[in-house]
Design a protein around this motif. Structure first.
Motif, PDB file in Angstrom:
ATOM      1  N   GLY A 291       0.815  -1.212   0.000  1.00 18.21           N
ATOM      2  CA  GLY A 291       0.000   0.000   0.000  1.00 18.21           C
ATOM      3  C   GLY A 291       0.844   1.255   0.000  1.00 18.21           C
TER       4      GLY A 291
ATOM      5  N   GLU B 235       2.081   1.841  -3.409  1.00 20.65           N
ATOM      6  CA  GLU B 235       0.968   2.259  -4.265  1.00 20.65           C
ATOM      7  C   GLU B 235       0.555   3.700  -4.008  1.00 20.65           C
ATOM      8  N   GLU B 236       0.457   4.099  -2.744  1.00 18.51           N
ATOM      9  CA  GLU B 236      -0.128   5.391  -2.397  1.00 18.51           C
ATOM     10  C   GLU B 236       0.899   6.501  -2.167  1.00 18.51           C
TER      11      GLU B 236
ATOM     12  N   ARG C 245       1.422  12.378   1.785  1.00 20.97           N
ATOM     13  CA  ARG C 245       1.258  11.081   1.124  1.00 20.97           C
ATOM     14  C   ARG C 245       1.947   9.968   1.901  1.00 20.97           C
TER      15      ARG C 245
ATOM     16  N   ARG D 169      -1.678  10.580   5.225  1.00 18.90           N
ATOM     17  CA  ARG D 169      -2.824  10.018   4.515  1.00 18.90           C
ATOM     18  C   ARG D 169      -2.991   8.514   4.706  1.00 18.90           C
ATOM     19  N   PRO D 170      -1.909   7.699   4.694  1.00 20.17           N
ATOM     20  CA  PRO D 170      -2.106   6.252   4.860  1.00 20.17           C
ATOM     21  C   PRO D 170      -2.788   5.872   6.167  1.00 20.17           C
TER      22      PRO D 170
END
Length: 716
Positions: A225, A228-229, A482, A486-487
């Motif tokens: 993740g 990805e993010e 980011r 955010r995660p």
């Protein structure tokens, strides 16, 4: 069934399909799917973050090396240890003749040792950073493809211009390869991923980096993740059919890239990567596997006599215990590789019948063996060490010593399979679910990694023209969000980050800018191995048969030819000692099972004030002086070390409570490294150092916030 009856498991092997084609730029190699996938990515201009999670022995090094050389892409490859850098240099040198363009490569292996020993004569300079600056400048003036092998510490120092403020060579690389990324701590992952993302996202006129390549075991869901993010560039896992929607022409779309196979079932189109295994699981607490093996000496020797064997244990003192235990056996050539026995590794790997080691051979070092015996304090360690058995189709054997609580939970599940051969993927899922996760708390991301990144961005702003400052701040904050906010769904504004940054002690900010945390070390002379090096203070005080000396006395004991080695390492240590091996106790009756000295610290001065400044709710980690140490039995020369240690600045976090209570309450695990602290008022206390201090603080804060939430809910 007895609580210690071994659990026997039959694991299928793993084979990877070969895909022949004349277009692969390596003579005599038929590549696998992951090699084709990365070859295509690096030769067709697809910028991105590529994760190659092929198993150990599947050719991950060749997967990036072949296309970067054939395409002339300047590459920096980052390895977690200096031993692995040297191992990879030798492997790559052997491959170059078979790779298209391999005769036009400038290969550099850079660590603090090579900068001092190998390159210092060609580039006389005042510091390692200055030597490296000249080294990279000359490399990029050549017409050859530059391949730099280095460690993450040097990479971070280069990127942040801490090593040498005029070094910009790091921005000339087009490809960055990171090996064993999944094995790094959370702080280390955060630091490296943030800097790489920043470099790749920059204008190519400023930084040429276009491709990020991570060589790693299968990323867990969280790590995938983050790729990805958090990373700006597209994320491409190279599993299955690779990054392309249409497979490479050499690959059939309906083929199986990998198969699990039992003995005698491997088709000729596949190459064995992991062999079928007869695996025996037994319980042993962390750092106690050697004791279990010693208690069962005859059985242990019988197991080791079944074939060429590598043992991987948790502690250096365990390595010493087993190595001595086997000396009068008939097991043939017995070798050891560990922190104090690192010389002649290649020769040892060629001649051993039994190799006793620890994490020193867990990654990177190539060896051929019939069986492995290992301890595994975590799921990651379990599969890392198990995976060292590879590239053979014949059945091999493995003996794993796992925490008793994991063993107990696996008993019924393993026995249910009987004599069935189990797929490794299914077995991995079974094992992983039972290990307690003692990893770094996730809150470290916004408590400290956000502050670290904010400080880094502000440092860049100070060293850039004023008309570019606003854009750097804007892009930097978006990247911080980011990666670290955010995660987790964290509401964390720029004002919050600035306030946290301004409240953190400047010396902690400086420590966060480094990849790894500082550790308390002694400069050690080992007369048996004839080497000088630094080693962990707490290990030496607990388990070392040592004599502590003042510097002048120490230098009289060290051969003149090792004087340069002393000068190179002593700047990072707080004292000096002679090392005679592992401490076995004081020889008193009933001391047969003694495993080390008692060790505790005492607070004075600044540290005493920190411990008495409020309770856990308000206390924060701090860099301060005032740390003293006591051992029982005493060590010759300890008084001199006490003076040096009490004046040394240490990043620490003390809290009330006995070590066992703190470890259990905050799920630290045996590798959390917290130590007894003798509170002057007689209360029990615990202390953690360096990054461990920050991790413990995060756990304490997390629990306090959770307790506060519980109170609020009950009040509602």
């Amino acid at each position: 069934m007895s609580d210690s009856t071994p659990l026997n498991v039959q694991l299928k092997g793993l084979g990877l399909r070969k895909y022949p084609s004349d277009s692969y730029p390596v003579d005599g190699v038929t590549p696998h799917r992951h090699q084709w996938a990365l070859h295509d990515a690096l030769t067709t201009g697809v910028s991105g973050a590529f994760v190659n999670d092929a198993p150990t022995g599947a050719g991950k090094t060749l997967s990036w090396l072949a296309p970067t050389i054939s395409e002339g892409l300047d590459t920096v490859a980052v390895y977690p240890t200096n031993a692995l850098i040297e191992d990879q240099r030798k492997n790559i040198e052997l491959m170059l003749d078979d790779i298209d363009g391999g005769d036009d490569v400038h290969l550099l292996a850079v660590s603090s040792d090579t900068l001092q020993d190998e390159y210092a004569t060609d580039y006389p300079a005042e510091s390692n950073g200055e030597i490296l600056s000249y080294l990279l400048r000359d490399a990029f003036q050549r017409s050859e493809t530059v391949i730099l092998l280095t460690n993450p510490d040097i990479f971070v120092l280069l990127r942040r211009r801490i090593y040498h403020n005029r070094t910009d060579g790091i921005n000339f690389f087009e490809v960055a390869v990171v090996d064993e990324f999944h094995r790094a701590t959370r702080k280390e992952q955060n630091t490296l991923l943030f800097l790489l993302d920043e470099m790749q996202d920059a204008d190519t006129e400023i930084c040429r980096l276009s491709y990020l390549v991570f060589l790693s075991a299968t990323p867990d869901e969280e790590l995938a993740g983050r790729f990805e993010e958090a990373v700006s560039a597209p994320y491409y896992p190279l599993t299955g059919f690779g990054w392309r929607e249409t497979p490479h022409p050499a690959m059939a779309a309906d083929d199986q890239p990998a198969i699990a196979f039992a003995p005698g079932q491997l088709p000729t189109a596949y190459r064995p990567v992991l062999p079928p295994l007869e695996l025996r699981l037994q319980p042993a607490t962390t750092f106690q596997t050697a004791s279990r093996l010693a208690e069962q000496r005859e059985e242990t020797i019988d197991q080791l006599s079944q074939g060429r064997t590598v043992l991987m244990l948790d502690g250096l003192h365990e390595v010493d215990e087993i190595y001595r235990l086997l000396q009068d056996s008939e097991l043939g050539t017995i070798e050891r590789i560990d922190g104090f026995h690192r010389a002649d590794i290649a020769d040892k790997l060629n001649r051993f019948d039994t190799l006793v080691s620890n994490a020193a051979v867990e990654v990177g070092v190539d060896f051929d063996t019939d069986q492995v015996l290992f301890s595994a304090h975590s799921a990651a360690t379990f599969f890392q060490r198990l995976g060292r058995l590879r590239t053979r189709k014949e059945t091999s054997k493995a003996y794993a010593y796992i925490p008793p609580y994991v063993y107990k939970q696996l008993q019924s599940e393993i026995n249910a399979y009987g004599n069935e051969w189990i797929n490794r993927e299914r077995f991995e899922g079974l094992v992983e679910q039972h290990y307690v996760d003692n990893s770094t708390p996730k809150s470290f991301d916004w408590r400290y990694s956000t502050v670290e990144a904010y400080h880094h961005v502000e440092e860049r702003v100070e060293n850039t023209p004023s008309d570019e400052a606003g854009l750097i701040r804007k892009e930097g904050w978006k990247r911080i969000e980011r990666h670290f906010c955010r995660p987790h769904g964290t509401v964390f504004s720029k004002q919050d980050a600035k306030r946290c940054h301004d409240s953190v002690q400047t010396k902690i900010l400086d420590a966060l800018q480094m990849y790894r945390g500082d550790s308390l070390q002694l400069t050690v002379y080992d007369p048996d191995q004839q080497v000088v090096q630094n080693y962990n203070l707490t290990y030496l005080l607990r388990h070392g048969d040592i004599q502590l000396l003042e510097r002048d006395d120490f230098l009289t004991r060290v051969p003149d030819r090792l004087g340069d080695d002393v000068s190179r390492v002593e700047r990072y240590s707080i004292g000096y000692c002679i090392y005679y091996g592992t401490y076995d106790g004081d020889g008193t009756e009933g001391d047969d099972e003694y495993t080390g000295r008692d060790l505790c610290f005492k607070p004075t001065g600044d540290l005493y004030s920190l411990l008495n400044r409020g309770k856990r709710q308000t206390r924060e980690p701090k860099v301060c002086t005032g740390l003293e140490v006591e051992t029982s039995p005493d060590i010759d020369g300890l008084d001199q070390l006490k003076i040096e240690l009490s004046e040394t600045e240490v990043l620490c976090y003390p809290i009330e409570g006995h070590v066992s209570e703190v470890s259990k309450q905050y799920s630290i695990g045996e590798f959390g490294f917290v130590y007894p602290l003798l509170h002057p008022e007689g209360d029990t206390a615990t202390i953690a150092f360096s990054h461990d201090a920050l991790y413990l603080y995060c756990r304490v804060q997390d629990q306090q916030e959770a307790d506060g939430l519980d109170i609020e809910v009950s009040e509602l």
